[in-house]
Every structure is written in C-alpha cells, then in structure tokens.
Design an enzyme around this catalytic site. Structure first.
Site, PDB file in Angstrom:
ATOM      1  N   THR A   8      63.814 -17.315  17.140  1.00 45.99           N
ATOM      2  CA  THR A   8      63.684 -18.502  17.794  1.00 45.99           C
ATOM      3  C   THR A   8      63.494 -19.703  16.591  1.00 45.99           C
ATOM      4  O   THR A   8      63.058 -19.186  15.446  1.00 45.99           O
ATOM      5  CB  THR A   8      62.442 -18.894  18.792  1.00 45.99           C
ATOM      6  OG1 THR A   8      61.347 -18.491  18.022  1.00 45.99           O
ATOM      7  CG2 THR A   8      62.497 -17.777  19.902  1.00 45.99           C
ATOM      8  N   GLY A   9      64.014 -20.869  16.875  1.00 45.95           N
ATOM      9  CA  GLY A   9      64.111 -21.958  15.959  1.00 45.95           C
ATOM     10  C   GLY A   9      64.806 -21.599  14.516  1.00 45.95           C
ATOM     11  O   GLY A   9      64.515 -21.497  13.462  1.00 45.95           O
ATOM     12  N   ALA A  10      66.002 -20.889  14.746  1.00 49.47           N
ATOM     13  CA  ALA A  10      67.093 -20.278  13.992  1.00 49.47           C
ATOM     14  C   ALA A  10      67.850 -21.137  13.133  1.00 49.47           C
ATOM     15  O   ALA A  10      68.578 -20.729  12.288  1.00 49.47           O
ATOM     16  CB  ALA A  10      67.606 -19.040  14.512  1.00 49.47           C
ATOM     17  N   GLY A  13      65.231 -23.918   8.239  1.00 48.53           N
ATOM     18  CA  GLY A  13      63.955 -23.554   7.588  1.00 48.53           C
ATOM     19  C   GLY A  13      63.826 -21.925   7.548  1.00 48.53           C
ATOM     20  O   GLY A  13      64.778 -21.373   7.202  1.00 48.53           O
ATOM     21  N   ILE A  14      62.590 -21.578   8.004  1.00 50.70           N
ATOM     22  CA  ILE A  14      62.404 -20.232   7.775  1.00 50.70           C
ATOM     23  C   ILE A  14      63.206 -19.255   8.764  1.00 50.70           C
ATOM     24  O   ILE A  14      63.619 -18.229   8.178  1.00 50.70           O
ATOM     25  CB  ILE A  14      60.933 -19.923   8.277  1.00 50.70           C
ATOM     26  CG1 ILE A  14      59.895 -20.470   7.090  1.00 50.70           C
ATOM     27  CG2 ILE A  14      60.423 -18.446   8.466  1.00 50.70           C
ATOM     28  CD1 ILE A  14      59.894 -19.620   5.951  1.00 50.70           C
ATOM     29  N   GLY A  15      63.415 -19.804  10.023  1.00 50.38           N
ATOM     30  CA  GLY A  15      64.354 -19.297  10.746  1.00 50.38           C
ATOM     31  C   GLY A  15      65.746 -18.870  10.431  1.00 50.38           C
ATOM     32  O   GLY A  15      66.449 -17.689  10.355  1.00 50.38           O
ATOM     33  N   SER A 174      50.512 -19.258  10.228  1.00 45.79           N
ATOM     34  CA  SER A 174      50.127 -20.224   9.280  1.00 45.79           C
ATOM     35  C   SER A 174      48.564 -20.109   8.837  1.00 45.79           C
ATOM     36  O   SER A 174      47.817 -19.654   9.534  1.00 45.79           O
ATOM     37  CB  SER A 174      50.462 -21.497   9.999  1.00 45.79           C
ATOM     38  OG  SER A 174      49.834 -22.747   8.913  1.00 45.79           O
ATOM     39  N   TYR A 196      47.770 -28.124  16.010  1.00 40.50           N
ATOM     40  CA  TYR A 196      48.556 -27.154  15.188  1.00 40.50           C
ATOM     41  C   TYR A 196      47.544 -26.162  14.847  1.00 40.50           C
ATOM     42  O   TYR A 196      48.038 -25.015  14.945  1.00 40.50           O
ATOM     43  CB  TYR A 196      49.235 -27.835  14.129  1.00 40.50           C
ATOM     44  CG  TYR A 196      49.987 -26.705  13.280  1.00 40.50           C
ATOM     45  CD1 TYR A 196      51.469 -26.537  13.626  1.00 40.50           C
ATOM     46  CD2 TYR A 196      49.859 -26.274  12.276  1.00 40.50           C
ATOM     47  CE1 TYR A 196      52.461 -25.743  13.012  1.00 40.50           C
ATOM     48  CE2 TYR A 196      50.592 -25.447  11.370  1.00 40.50           C
ATOM     49  CZ  TYR A 196      51.818 -24.881  12.016  1.00 40.50           C
ATOM     50  OH  TYR A 196      52.703 -24.307  11.332  1.00 40.50           O
TER      51      TYR A 196
END
Length: 292
Positions: A8-10, A13-15, A174, A196
C-alpha cells in the site's frame, strides 16, 4: 512457484523503493514475484508501474494495480474484495500507506544549545511539527483511519487468505511513535496534538497482539522504522528549500554518527526487505518491532 507482494502507498517514497528492491532481489534469487501496487491515485500508480517496467526486466503481467484509500472504509472493502477475486495467496503484505498532515513548523526550536534535543527533533519531528488532523467521511480522525484502522480492516477482511498463505504482514513504522502521545481512552487522538506519533505507537502495540492471535495460524506481523527518509511525506512537512539548503546538509553530517538517517528511500526499504527474508518463528521468541 510464483509469489505475491502487496504494497500500500506504492507509487512513491518507501513503497515505490520497496517495489524496486523486491524486483531486484527476486531476479537475483530466480523467484517469479508478482507485485500489486495499491495506491489512492490510479494515474500515479500507472506511472509507477511504467517506471518499474522500464528499469527492470519483468513482464507487465507481473505488476498489478489496485486503487485503495485507507481513509475510506468503502474503498478498503472494495479493495479487499478485488484482491480476493484476483489472488489465491499473499506472501508479503506491506502496509505502508500513511499520512502526517502538518499545518505549521516551529523553527525556533532549532535555536537551542541542546544538541541532543536538536537531534531528537530531526529524528522524530517531536514538538517542532504542529499537526492538523481532520475528520474523514466515515467520522473518524484522518490520521488514525489512514495509518491504522484502514489497514486493520484489510487484515481481517483478508485473514482467510493470509492464513492459507502463511503470510508475512509488515507495517512501515516510525521512530516518531510516542507512548506519551497515545491514550487507550482516545485511540483516535481527538484530544491530543500528536496524532501521527499516537498512530504509530498504536501500530507497535497492535503488532504484538496480532502475533499473539495469529502466529499459531502461520501469519506473522512486524513493524519496522525505515529511518529518516527523504520522501513525499517528508518533503511535505516544510518547504523544499528548507530541506535542501538547511536540513539535509545538517542531517548528512549527523549521519556520520547515526545510521538512522537513511535519507534515500532505497536505503530505507532495506529494513522492510530484510523482514521479508528472515525465518519465521514464534514472535514471543523475538521482537516484532524493528529499527531501520
């Protein structure tokens, strides 16, 4: 045998970096790995897929796209329904999507003679970032629903296939996770100033409980901090010029003494990749929470 990784969130960034590293490692290991890019924005997901196809020797049939917005229950349910219809197994489930809406940055905190406090600020964003959380259409706080609740719905909706697949489920955690920001009486963080940090701490706690519930069924859960990575989320925290002209040079100096400042998303993705490869064992015998 083919394997499947869902991220997810691919699209950034990191994804996106994780998708790159998975393709590299699978090619070296001679594994046929399929990747499902799960993103809110379909057009951005298409661009991410095109970039992967142009860079790596893989087939277009190896990379799938599914749209999902973890801040919407309806979107998550539609996504899980599509996954169950398309795939019969999930080897790696990377729950990476997340938000950190910031309305103000208190730069005055940098002008302190306490070097360790400055390093803490650069590491966690604590105190300096003034967060702005809003309600979603489902009536929940957006940070909680995006970072935590939407992903938990995914897990339970896909639990049958996760158990059958003996899956690894890996959250992007995080170092900003803060126990003092979390309250069991206010899990959505309606009455605090650090949604967050609260959401990331809650994920750490939930991973421990999920392992207690489902390790016996062959599903293993992890959460991992990739370090401080210069991604879209990071750059959105303050103006681009502040990062590149002031903060990044400082961070590069501090990085000589601390490996936490991974900076490049590809470096940050290494910890998540590592968790894909380690041997499964009862999580009572090893930590479920990892640093980058």
């Amino acid at each position: 045998m083919e394997q499947l990784a869902i991220i997810t969130g691919a699209n950034t960034g990191i994804g996106f970096a994780l998708a790159q590293r998975l393709l590299e490692e699978s090619a070296e290991s001679k594994i046929c790995l399929n990747i499902c890019l799960s993103c809110r924005n379909y057009d951005k997901a298409v661009r991410a897929k095109s970039l992967l196809l142009s860079k790596y020797n893989c087939s277009a049939n190896q990379i799938f796209i599914e749209t999902v917005d973890t801040s919407s229950i309806q979107s998550v349910l539609k996504f899980t329904k599509a996954i169950k219809e398309k795939f019969f197994k999930i080897d790696y489930f990377y729950l990476n999507a997340g938000i950190m809406p910031v309305s103000k940055v208190d730069f005055s905190l940098f002008f302190t003679f306490n070097l360790f406090y400055v390093i803490k600020i650069l590491t966690t964003g604590c105190d300096i970032l003034k967060q702005l959380d809003e309600d979603t259409q489902d009536g929940m706080k957006s940070v909680f629903q995006t970072n935590v609740f939407g992903h938990i719905i995914m897990i339970f909706e896909l639990l049958e296939i996760l158990c059958k697949s003996q899956s690894k489920v890996i959250f992007t955690g995080s170092s900003a996770a803060r126990e003092d920001s979390f309250s069991i009486d206010d899990i959505e963080h309606r009455f605090g100033a650090d949604p967050y940090g609260s959401s990331k701490f809650l994920l750490d706690v939930l991973v421990i409980e999920l392992n207690r519930l489902f390790n016996s069924k062959g599903v293993y859960f992890y959460t991992c901090c990739p370090g401080l990575v210069m991604s879209q989320v990071t750059y959105n925290l303050m103006p681009y010029w502040v990062w590149n002209l002031i903060l990044v040079p400082i961070i590069r100096l501090v990085r000589m003494f601390s490996s936490f400042y991974t900076l490049d998303p590809l470096n940050g993705a290494e910890a998540l990749l590592y968790l894909s490869m380690i041997r499964k064992c009862d999580q009572r015998e090893r930590p479920s929470v990892f640093g980058g």
